[in-house]
Design an enzyme around this catalytic site. Structure first.
Site, PDB file in Angstrom:
ATOM      1  N   GLY A 356      -8.043  -0.238  -7.134  1.00 47.91           N
ATOM      2  CA  GLY A 356      -9.284  -0.997  -7.057  1.00 47.91           C
ATOM      3  C   GLY A 356      -9.092  -2.349  -6.415  1.00 47.91           C
ATOM      4  O   GLY A 356      -7.986  -2.737  -6.053  1.00 47.91           O
ATOM      5  N   CYS A 383      -1.515   1.834  -7.362  1.00 46.24           N
ATOM      6  CA  CYS A 383      -1.881   0.655  -6.576  1.00 46.24           C
ATOM      7  C   CYS A 383      -2.300  -0.502  -7.488  1.00 46.24           C
ATOM      8  O   CYS A 383      -1.447  -1.079  -8.137  1.00 46.24           O
ATOM      9  CB  CYS A 383      -2.934   1.017  -5.531  1.00 46.24           C
ATOM     10  SG  CYS A 383      -2.819  -0.064  -4.094  1.00 46.24           S
ATOM     11  N   HIS A 509      -0.568   5.559  -2.826  1.00 43.09           N
ATOM     12  CA  HIS A 509      -1.593   6.464  -3.373  1.00 43.09           C
ATOM     13  C   HIS A 509      -1.127   7.925  -3.290  1.00 43.09           C
ATOM     14  O   HIS A 509      -1.420   8.602  -2.305  1.00 43.09           O
ATOM     15  CB  HIS A 509      -2.892   6.327  -2.586  1.00 43.09           C
ATOM     16  CG  HIS A 509      -3.582   5.025  -2.772  1.00 43.09           C
ATOM     17  ND1 HIS A 509      -4.623   4.858  -3.650  1.00 43.09           N
ATOM     18  CD2 HIS A 509      -3.369   3.812  -2.207  1.00 43.09           C
ATOM     19  CE1 HIS A 509      -5.032   3.600  -3.609  1.00 43.09           C
ATOM     20  NE2 HIS A 509      -4.285   2.948  -2.742  1.00 43.09           N
ATOM     21  N   GLU A 511      -2.266  10.412  -4.756  1.00 41.77           N
ATOM     22  CA  GLU A 511      -3.399  11.355  -4.877  1.00 41.77           C
ATOM     23  C   GLU A 511      -3.852  11.909  -3.523  1.00 41.77           C
ATOM     24  O   GLU A 511      -4.370  13.023  -3.448  1.00 41.77           O
ATOM     25  CB  GLU A 511      -4.574  10.703  -5.619  1.00 41.77           C
ATOM     26  CG  GLU A 511      -5.328   9.595  -4.871  1.00 41.77           C
ATOM     27  CD  GLU A 511      -4.713   8.203  -5.032  1.00 41.77           C
ATOM     28  OE1 GLU A 511      -3.520   8.117  -5.361  1.00 41.77           O
ATOM     29  OE2 GLU A 511      -5.438   7.216  -4.813  1.00 41.77           O
TER      30      GLU A 511
HETATM   31  N1  GLN Z   1      -6.501  -4.893  -4.673  1.00 42.93           N
HETATM   32  C1  GLN Z   1      -5.120  -4.557  -4.585  1.00 42.93           C
HETATM   33  C2  GLN Z   1      -4.514  -4.952  -3.249  1.00 42.93           C
HETATM   34  O1  GLN Z   1      -5.220  -5.180  -2.309  1.00 42.93           O
HETATM   35  C3  GLN Z   1      -4.916  -3.081  -4.856  1.00 42.93           C
HETATM   36  C4  GLN Z   1      -5.523  -2.183  -3.833  1.00 42.93           C
HETATM   37  C5  GLN Z   1      -5.648  -0.754  -4.290  1.00 42.93           C
HETATM   38  O2  GLN Z   1      -5.635  -0.460  -5.482  1.00 42.93           O
HETATM   39  N2  GLN Z   1      -5.822   0.169  -3.352  1.00 42.93           N
HETATM   40  O3  GLN Z   1      -3.328  -5.021  -3.119  1.00 42.93           O
END
Ligand code: GLN
Length: 532
Positions: A356, A383, A509, A511
């Protein structure tokens, strides 16, 4: 070599009929018939890509190996076909206009008036044909986003009309529409389909095949009527009923011979037994799962299931590998606090904290992670989920009470900090660390190594912030270690807590790379730990 064939999938009557699943299912059947195939999505909105879209607007942003931020349908394509997609597989109106305007500024149009027809339509055609050019694919399936009749879709439909005319029998159009059931009348209604085909015809496109989405089986006379009124052959009208799983759709269509009709129309030889054995077997497994496992996914877009599409699919896939049915409870991170965390999480066998952006909901995520850590509940942080796990550990184990990510505060202990290359960036679109990067699992006595069974892995990224290596040693001393690093930049990609049952945070990620018949090793290991 034979020409590349092009299949266009358009939608009528309403959105959300499952064009993406239809395109993916058809491509799966063509692939099983021995052909190389790829799928492309054309999105009629003005954003250059969905990277800048709030997930509430458009669901998950799916990231490809080459770092394209794309529509979530590309995730379906990869999960069904097992073949990576790329930037060329997702084109938006914004990108089309940008390309045309750039050419205009360069003077490429030699003084001509630049217009929607032919310049925009030519650029759309170029984007479609590009995938066929290299000779990598026998068949390109192009899904046209939106609904026929929308103002935004017109240039796309015009491009389809021209290509059908130019390519002749190397192209065909499949139109997906709805046959609603009126319970008061006790009848299925074909009029919306007739109107939608009429709209296509007004734009010069005669669909070759109709797929009718319906909640009740369509009898022969309805199919016959639709065929007659829409100038489509009787054997080219198919029904698409709800399946218990999206992965059942290819077989449902195969039973009606959709693949045979498509290949015949494209004059491609038909293999007797398309290779669907693995798929069928996996579906059998899916439909006969008995064992359950309770998983909590903590995120801030949980009201919209599409916002975490790849995660929810990866959990389903990993359940198959463990012969269990994960029961996922989607928990809004803003609803978690110290007083209710026990109540919310006490019956969960595994806790996943989602990716997020932005400050909202962070503290709830951190409280959930603390609970997972202290109660020895298997934890997977992805992440932002990994970054929150680092913050939680710094605050509650290392005693750095103000530790945070610089995304959220001006903290004296920036355990997560903005990456050096990100500091000068001002544009938001396509400027994160994106796409596939190698990761070296340096520690072979780690859950990551046990999951992957190999040291060098490649995973996809989408972030601006990173683990701050200044805290590496102090953190390791207290029990949180970096078990995976980028071999070139030394960026921390995986953190683990060794004296915990299974506690893994990943900056990437995983997923995005889980497939129906090839579940992701990290998700498999997470679900396995949750079951134990
Ligand atoms: N906001 C965080 C970053 O920019 C994590 C991004 C994410 O979870 N995709 O590093």
């Amino acid at each position: 070599m034979a020409n590349t064939k092009f299949i266009f999938v358009t939608g009528g009557v309403t959105s959300s009929l499952g064009k993406g699943i239809l395109a993916a299912s058809l491509a799966k059947l063509i692939q099983a018939g021995g052909y190389s195939v790829t799928i492309q999505k054309l999105d009629p909105y003005l954003n250059i890509d969905p990277g800048t879209l709030n997930p509430y607007e458009h669901g998950e942003c799916y990231v490809t190996d080459d770092g394209a931020e794309t529509d979530l349908d590309l995730g379906h394509y990869e999960r069904f076909l097992g073949v990576p997609t790329s930037q060329a597989n997702n084109v938006t109106t914004g990108r089309i206009y940008q390309a045309v305007i750039n050419k205009e500024r360069k003077g490429d149009y030699l003084g001509k008036t630049v217009q929607i027809v032919p310049h925009i339509t030519d650029e759309i055609k170029r984007s479609i044909m590009l995938l066929g050019k290299k000779g990598d694919y026998d068949v390109v399936v192009t899904e046209i986003g939106g609904v026929v009749g929308d103002m935004e879709s017109l240039p796309y439909i015009e491009a389809v009309r021209q290509l059908k005319w130019e390519l002749g029998r190397d192209a065909l159009c499949i139109h997906l529409t709805l046959v609603p059931y009126l319970s008061a009348a006790g009848e299925l209604k074909t009029k919306p389909t007739q109107h939608s085909v009429k709209t296509l015809l007004e734009n010069g496109v005669q669909p070759d095949i109709l797929v009718l989405r319906t909640e009740h089986p369509l009898n022969d006379s309805i199919k016959h009527k639709v065929a007659l009124f829409c100038n489509v052959e009787r054997n080219a009208v198919f029904q698409s009923m709800d399946e218990p799983s999206i992965y059942g759709v290819p077989l449902m269509l195969h039973k009606q011979n959709l693949d045979e009709v498509v290949l015949t129309k494209l004059r491609l030889p038909i293999k007797k037994d398309p290779d669907l054995s693995k798929w069928t077997q996996q579906l059998e497994t899916l439909y006969n799962l008995k064992k359950k496992v309770k998983i909590a996914v903590v995120g801030k877009y949980v009201e919209l299931p599409d916002a975490y599409k790849s995660i929810s699919e990866a959990i389903v896939h990993a359940g198959l590998a463990n012969e269990c049915k994960p029961e996922v409870e989607w928990i809004h991170s803003e609803h978690i606090d110290q007083t209710n965390v026990e109540e919310i999480l006490k019956d969960k066998q595994g806790i996943l904290v989602a990716p997020g952006f932005g400050h909202r909901g962070i503290e709830g995520k951190i409280i959930a992670i603390k609970y997972a850590r202290e109660h020895n509940i298997p934890f997977l942080g992805i992440c932002l989920g990994m970054q929150c796990a680092v913050v939680e550990f710094a605050r509650n184990v290392m005693g750095l009470s103000k530790a945070n990510s610089t995304e959220f505060s001006n903290t004296p202990d920036p355990v997560i900090d903005i990456m050096e290359q990100q500091k000068t960036i001002t544009n938001m679109g396509h400027t994160m660390r994106l796409g596939s990067y190698p990761c070296n699992i340096t520690d072979t006595d780690s859950n990551a190594y046990r999951a992957y069974g190999t040291q060098l892995i490649n995973e996809r990224h989408r972030h601006r912030y990173e683990f701050n290596n200044d805290y590496l040693e102090a953190m390791a001393e207290k029990g949180m270690t970096a078990t995976g690093r980028n071999p070139e930049s030394d960026l921390v990609e995986i953190v683990e807590i060794k004296n915990h049952k299974w506690f893994v945070g990943v900056q990437f990620h995983p997923e995005y790379k889980s497939r129906f018949i090839e579940p992701h090793p990290l998700f498999i290991a997470f679900i396995k730990a949750a079951l134990e």
